[in-house]
Design an enzyme around this catalytic site. Structure first.
Site, short mmCIF file in Angstrom:
data_model
loop_
_atom_site.label_atom_id
_atom_site.label_comp_id
_atom_site.label_asym_id
_atom_site.label_seq_id
_atom_site.Cartn_x
_atom_site.Cartn_y
_atom_site.Cartn_z
N TYR A 169 61.81 61.48 27.35
CA TYR A 169 61.22 60.39 26.56
C TYR A 169 60.20 59.64 27.42
O TYR A 169 60.03 59.94 28.61
CB TYR A 169 62.34 59.45 26.09
N LYS A 225 72.67 53.80 41.61
CA LYS A 225 72.64 54.76 40.51
C LYS A 225 73.23 56.06 41.05
O LYS A 225 72.76 56.59 42.05
CB LYS A 225 71.20 54.97 40.03
N THR A 229 63.61 52.60 30.95
CA THR A 229 64.18 53.27 29.77
C THR A 229 64.69 52.28 28.74
O THR A 229 64.66 52.55 27.54
CB THR A 229 65.32 54.21 30.22
N SER A 283 60.22 52.72 36.55
CA SER A 283 60.56 52.06 37.82
C SER A 283 60.29 52.92 39.05
O SER A 283 60.35 52.41 40.17
CB SER A 283 61.99 51.54 37.81
N THR A 300 66.13 52.20 35.51
CA THR A 300 67.34 52.36 36.33
C THR A 300 67.08 53.08 37.66
O THR A 300 67.89 52.98 38.57
CB THR A 300 68.44 53.13 35.56
N ASP A 301 65.94 53.79 37.76
CA ASP A 301 65.74 54.63 38.95
C ASP A 301 65.67 53.82 40.25
O ASP A 301 66.17 54.26 41.28
CB ASP A 301 64.48 55.48 38.79
N GLU A 326 77.12 58.47 66.65
CA GLU A 326 76.40 59.75 66.76
C GLU A 326 75.14 59.64 67.63
O GLU A 326 74.46 60.64 67.86
CB GLU A 326 76.03 60.26 65.37
C1 SIN Z 1 65.47 54.67 33.49
O1 SIN Z 1 65.12 53.54 33.28
O2 SIN Z 1 66.66 55.02 33.23
C2 SIN Z 1 64.61 55.73 34.08
C3 SIN Z 1 63.17 55.40 34.14
C4 SIN Z 1 62.87 54.24 35.02
O3 SIN Z 1 63.55 54.03 36.02
O4 SIN Z 1 61.91 53.53 34.72
#
Ligand code: SIN
Length: 361
Positions: free
Chosen positions: A58, A197, A44, A91, A124-125, A318
């Site tokens: 997007y 995340k 992103t 990602s 971010t993923d 467990e």
């Molecule tokens: C992001 O970057 O926030 C989402 C998409 C990705 O992980 O490429």
């Protein structure tokens, strides 16, 4: 007498020149800027939406590294930056092969005397996974900072430019040396091992949970308050220099009514290791437990982890891990346990040794 007069004038002249020259301030030498290589992988931070308010829906990974750098001219004040487009992907498509390519490139660059630090721009993923993989395989004490953004590059109040500026600042800073791979978003500094995340869309999505973040970036300066006590980078036993692939490790997710179907499918498809993301403290349902035991007897390594997201996975809690020959993930979440198990399996198939690694990294 006569011959003494010029001597007096001469010494007065020397004194005047000395006084004047001592009052002339020498131009302060320009501070030597660190050389920071920016490796772009997409996400992103390099995404664009149809409008400035499109913060969902997007397209990720559309803007190249040169434009990312041009968008933040302030970078030139904190480092000499170079850009390299390593991948251009969202990602969720990050793979083991991408990680090996990226880590090898990072190690080559950090071995060069003209590179002082590296910034990796990333979606971010799966950012936390790439950061932890690098934390275990980078062979340098020089700073490596992984950065992303929650809003695409053309959004109102896009967070990418400031996040990138902070990441370069951090990668150029002496304070970041020897701290392992760092993650920086939203003016915060996190250790790769502990960050996750935690929110699908808000700017403060990246958190280190109970273990806490390392510090902040404020007023053009990093402030560290903690360091990660787990071994990383130059202190790990992992070496990917000649590695072409990683062993197949998959994650089975725990939930009410869980059966063995997914586990058996993964094992049937060739998984050599399984991370069980169990409920609570990694509990095993009556239906899945026999399948895990059978898989272990067939040589598949089993790591018990938890879907909860916080806390220590208790060994012999467990499940009787000693008897079943299972490994527990300590505080690693399932996606990071998968990474450590894959790397551990490049060294050994001994579950006790692998358990030691889970308590070390
Ligand atoms: C992001 O970057 O926030 C989402 C998409 C990705 O992980 O490429």
């Amino acid at each position: 007498m006569l011959h003494k007069k010029p001597a007096r004038y001469f010494s007065a002249l020397i004194g005047f020149v000395l006084v004047v020259s001592s009052n002339v301030q020498a131009e302060p030498a320009a501070p030597k800027l660190a050389n920071v290589a920016i490796l772009a992988t997409g996400g992103t931070i390099a995404g664009t939406g149809n409008s400035s308010t499109a913060t969902v829906g997007y397209t990720a990974a559309t803007v190249g590294v040169d434009r990312l750098i041009q968008a933040v001219p302030e970078l030139a004040k904190v480092a000499k930056v170079t850009g390299e487009q390593v991948f251009q992907i969202a990602s969720e498509n990050m793979s083991n092969e991408h990680w090996l390519t990226l880590a090898k490139r990072v190690n080559v660059l950090l071995a060069q005397s003209n590179v002082d630090g590296i910034v990796i721009t990333h979606g971010t993923d799966t950012l936390e996974e790439t950061a932890y993989f690098l934390d275990l395989v980078v062979k340098s004490r020089k700073p490596v900072v992984v950065v992303g953004a929650m809003r695409p590059s053309n959004a109102l109040s896009a967070d990418g430019p400031m996040n990138l500026y902070n990441a370069v600042l951090l990668a150029a800073s002496p304070e970041a040396v020897g701290k392992g791979v760092l993650v920086s978003l939203n003016d915060q500094i996190h250790a790769a091992r502990d960050v996750s995340k935690t929110n699908t869309s808000t700017l403060d999505s990246f958190k280190s949970g109970d273990l806490g973040m390392l510090g902040y970036i404020q007023g053009n300066k990093p402030f560290f308050y903690h360091v990660s006590s787990r071994k990383h980078t130059v202190d790990t036993e992992f070496d990917i220099a000649n590695l072409q692939a990683l062993p197949q490790v998959d994650i089975v997710y725990g939930y009410a009514n869980m059966g063995p179907v997914a586990l058996n499918a993964f094992v049937g498809a060739g998984a050599k290791g399984i991370v069980h993301a169990g409920v609570g403290d990694g509990s095993l349902s009556n239906k899945v437990k026999p399948a895990l035991i059978a898989a272990r007897k067939d040589g598949v390594l089993i790591v018990r982890s938890s879907r909860v997201g916080q806390g220590i996975l208790a060994r012999n809690g467990e499940a009787n891990d000693d008897e079943l020959d299972f490994v527990v993930s300590d505080t690693l979440n399932p996606q990071k346990a998968r990474i450590l198990l894959m790397l551990a399996m490049t060294k050994t198939s001994d579950s006790k040794e692998i358990q030691r690694m889970f308590y070390t990294y």
